[in-house]
Design a protein around this motif. Structure first.
Motif, mmCIF file in Angstrom:
data_model
loop_
_atom_site.group_PDB
_atom_site.id
_atom_site.type_symbol
_atom_site.label_atom_id
_atom_site.label_comp_id
_atom_site.label_asym_id
_atom_site.label_seq_id
_atom_site.Cartn_x
_atom_site.Cartn_y
_atom_site.Cartn_z
ATOM 1 N N LEU D 24 0.960 -1.207 -0.064
ATOM 2 C CA LEU D 24 -0.108 0.133 -0.020
ATOM 3 C C LEU D 24 0.950 1.205 -0.032
ATOM 4 O O LEU D 24 0.596 2.322 -0.487
ATOM 5 N N GLU D 29 3.011 5.956 -3.208
ATOM 6 C CA GLU D 29 4.258 6.773 -3.657
ATOM 7 C C GLU D 29 4.301 6.504 -5.266
ATOM 8 O O GLU D 29 4.668 7.642 -5.675
ATOM 9 N N SER D 31 1.929 6.132 -7.274
ATOM 10 C CA SER D 31 0.737 6.786 -8.034
ATOM 11 C C SER D 31 1.086 8.347 -7.889
ATOM 12 O O SER D 31 1.024 9.067 -8.996
ATOM 13 N N GLN D 32 1.575 8.938 -6.855
ATOM 14 C CA GLN D 32 1.982 10.222 -6.518
ATOM 15 C C GLN D 32 3.233 10.704 -7.591
ATOM 16 O O GLN D 32 3.181 11.573 -8.277
ATOM 17 N N ALA D 33 4.170 9.814 -7.474
ATOM 18 C CA ALA D 33 5.560 10.157 -8.240
ATOM 19 C C ALA D 33 4.985 10.132 -9.935
ATOM 20 O O ALA D 33 5.588 11.041 -10.691
ATOM 21 N N THR D 35 2.033 10.752 -11.016
ATOM 22 C CA THR D 35 1.428 12.232 -11.497
ATOM 23 C C THR D 35 2.370 13.167 -11.661
ATOM 24 O O THR D 35 2.090 14.237 -12.549
ATOM 25 N N THR D 36 3.258 13.540 -10.666
ATOM 26 C CA THR D 36 4.334 14.394 -10.870
ATOM 27 C C THR D 36 5.341 14.271 -12.108
ATOM 28 O O THR D 36 5.614 15.334 -12.765
ATOM 29 N N ALA D 61 -0.283 5.725 -12.880
ATOM 30 C CA ALA D 61 -0.989 6.631 -11.643
ATOM 31 C C ALA D 61 -2.394 6.005 -11.400
ATOM 32 O O ALA D 61 -2.901 5.724 -10.328
ATOM 33 N N ALA D 65 -3.594 3.688 -8.220
ATOM 34 C CA ALA D 65 -4.673 4.372 -7.174
ATOM 35 C C ALA D 65 -5.710 3.137 -7.012
ATOM 36 O O ALA D 65 -6.128 2.823 -5.988
ATOM 37 N N VAL D 112 13.712 9.375 -10.392
ATOM 38 C CA VAL D 112 13.163 9.002 -9.279
ATOM 39 C C VAL D 112 12.030 8.206 -9.534
ATOM 40 O O VAL D 112 11.463 7.449 -8.618
ATOM 41 N N CYS D 113 11.205 8.711 -10.486
ATOM 42 C CA CYS D 113 9.938 7.988 -10.818
ATOM 43 C C CYS D 113 10.232 6.582 -11.326
ATOM 44 O O CYS D 113 9.410 5.787 -10.833
ATOM 45 N N SER D 116 10.641 4.443 -7.979
ATOM 46 C CA SER D 116 9.329 4.389 -7.297
ATOM 47 C C SER D 116 8.606 3.067 -8.297
ATOM 48 O O SER D 116 7.928 2.448 -7.610
#
Lengths: 132, 132, 132, 132
Positions: D24, D29, D31-33, D35-36, D61, D65, D112-113, D116
């Motif tokens: 989880l 992390e 999903s957020q990475a 999107t960014t 993403a 989610a 970074v993505c 992740s």
């Protein structure tokens, strides 16, 4: 409207545009029906007997919504991702449809939702066939 | 189908069922149109001039999807939450509609998407009025 | 990680990067806590007394998830949209936090979720202040 | 916090709680990475060469989610649905991770993505093994 949008897209779809538009419509309808059915079940007197239905409704709503977005995007389209996500959606619609059918005689929202799940399951199965 | 589902729900809606069903339909259509328009803009040769349109399309798609879910749920309904979320949706549809209109002559997907945003903006404004 | 990603973004954020990263972390945590709390409430023996809590949990999870996405996107950023969506999130976290607090003594998941809602409400309020 | 919430849930999880909590966290992390990263790529001068990356970021993403929500819900849990959705997530993280790695030297957000995505791919693979 989906077909109009798909046809104005610069990238050709992987499958016939009407098959894709049909799937997108079924996915939107099923996601909405499942969200409504979860809330209606939650409001029923016999809510304690509808727990599994609520849980499956919420899962199916989320999976349908994500699948619609994955199918909509043609840029960076990856066959393995699309196929796996549509397969997950067939599983979700099948499980939720079966559970809703068990309460279809007693709750109109479950009857309508079950039909929506079955239509979406079929549209996604057709799409998997078209994807080859 | 939305109207059928709403009418089978044990809890009465805060606003007239047809006003709510109309808003839910407009929200689903707008969310889908914006997701398609973002992807179509991304595929255009002139993508570098369509960045703001893509960003607003993605924001509007997310806001419409969340607003539809908030509006669908009658159990635990909180007027302050519903009103604020619908107001955010009016802002998103207005901003995205205005941006898409700037490219409507050049891109059919922006033209169709702008119309969808305006319909949704209106449906949400009607809903705010009905909520009082 | 959020701060690292924000700092590698070509566009400067509208607010201080640490305020934004703090809000994004609180939103992700609150969305996850609310999704878990809804499901945990649904599993409780006294589910019929937790209906409003489940409904508000689900709404808050959806609003937090959409707000995080709107805040993440700097391209096409529209102040009116961002401000209205963050305001809707403050309303959702406040309503859900208050409801969860009512059951915090009885259900550990409601206690933890209420704290998560309050942290997110504060982070969003700070963000609204920073946005001016 | 995820572990605290999982342990306060009345229903036992299908897999070890720490494996689930780890998945989880990785999903949130990632999903957020993604999107960014999609938004950062959209802002780059060379956006026309990053289209596929943006498309895959957005897909990943959405899939992450939805997978997090499906995994969170223990009520009405259906093994076929969970397994298929986690498998779709492995495919999405793998495709997005590979694409981001291609730009990792040039764009810090892609580097970074990609990390992740790989962490999330591994966490979902571990979960599939634990599910049996």
């Amino acid at each position: 409207m989906n077909l109009e949008m798909i046809r104005s897209h610069p990238v050709a779809t992987a499958v016939d545009a009407t098959v894709l538009a049909n799937a997108l419509e079924a996915l939107a309808e099923c996601s909405q029906a499942c969200t409504t059915c979860a809330d209606a079940c939650l409001a029923e007197d016999m809510v304690s007997e509808l727990r599994a239905c609520i849980g499956l409704n919420l899962a199916c709503a989320d999976v349908c919504a994500a699948t619609a977005r994955v199918l909509t995007r043609q840029v960076g389209r990856d066959t393995a991702v699309v196929t796996a996500q549509v397969a997950a959606c067939v599983a979700a619609c099948s499980a939720c449809g079966s559970e809703c059918e068990r309460h279809a005689d007693m709750h109109e929202h479950c009857r309508v939702c079950a039909e929506s799940c079955r239509r979406c399951e079929q549209a996604c199965t057709d799409l998997l066939t078209a994807l080859g």
